[in-house]
Design an enzyme around this catalytic site. Structure first.
Site, short mmCIF file in Angstrom:
data_model
loop_
_atom_site.label_atom_id
_atom_site.label_comp_id
_atom_site.label_asym_id
_atom_site.label_seq_id
_atom_site.Cartn_x
_atom_site.Cartn_y
_atom_site.Cartn_z
N TRP A 101 -3.37 1.54 -0.78
CA TRP A 101 -1.88 1.34 -0.64
C TRP A 101 -0.96 0.32 -0.89
O TRP A 101 -0.75 -0.59 -1.82
CB TRP A 101 -1.41 2.08 0.68
N ASP A 169 3.66 -1.99 6.09
CA ASP A 169 4.26 -0.56 5.89
C ASP A 169 3.09 0.72 6.69
O ASP A 169 2.06 0.75 6.29
CB ASP A 169 3.38 -0.18 4.53
N LYS A 193 5.97 11.72 7.05
CA LYS A 193 4.44 11.83 7.62
C LYS A 193 4.30 11.60 8.86
O LYS A 193 3.89 12.99 9.63
CB LYS A 193 3.30 10.25 7.48
#
Length: 205
Positions: A101, A169, A193
């Site tokens: 990511w 993030d 999430k």
């Protein structure tokens, strides 16, 4: 009861789903679905303000920070962050790459800024570097990292110390533990999430 341990979208509590179901055709007595009402309507504004207030309470977000709710996933911020924080292509931004990511975010940032990789990028990601291993750029426009790399199973147990604006993030561990928001310039994440359904992202900055 169903327990979900996969790194994808989290399970939404049954009572939340039932309330959403009951109001899908008639939200707040409007006679319309929340999917149909105007984003400028008093009903939607009230929903947005309540959601922001609850998030501020949970994370103890300082009044000097704004809370933004945006359509789209967190990956859209890979470009939005440099586009908003960088002035010139020559500006240096620091990226701590510890997984797929943050690697993707750094690659996207290269289109808009000069990316300094704080640690050497490896083909295999096996852990988080120590503070002493990180080589930050003095005067960098910002320092970026992903707090929890789900693909590699790598999570930071500390907040990197830097004099530059810190961008994080937190998609996969957002609201899973207390966070000192004041240490960050921007915290962002996809809400699926820990916070809600997919296709939305939330940002404190």
């Amino acid at each position: 009861m169903v327990h979900v341990f996969n790194p994808g979208p989290g399970k939404i509590p049954d009572d939340v789903l039932k309330e959403a179901q009951s109001e899908l055709l008639n939200f707040g007595g409007t006679g319309m679905s929340v999917l149909e009402i105007s984003h400028r309507s008093p009903e939607f504004t009230s929903l947005l303000n309540e959601s922001s207030a609850l998030l501020r309470e949970l994370l103890e977000v300082p009044d000097s920070y704004k809370v933004l709710w945006l359509a789209g996933g967190a990956s859209g911020l890979f470009s939005a962050i440099p586009l908003n924080l960088v002035l010139h292509k020559e500006d240096v931004v620091d990226y701590i790459v510890t997984g797929s990511w943050s690697k993707g975010a750094a690659k996207e940032a290269e289109k808009y800024a000069t990316v300094n990789y704080v640690i050497p990028v490896k083909s295999d990601f096996t852990g988080v570097p120590s503070q002493d291993e990180m080589k930050f750029t003095e005067g960098a426009r910002y320092v970026y990292y992903c707090d929890n790399e789900t693909v590699s199973g790598i999570e930071f147990k500390f907040v990197p110390e830097t004099t530059s604006t810190l961008v994080c993030d937190m998609s996969s561990n957002f609201l899973s533990r207390p966070v000192d928001v004041s240490k960050f310039g921007i915290i962002y994440g996809g809400v699926q999430k820990k916070l809600g359904s997919s296709r939305f992202s939330c940002h404190d900055h």
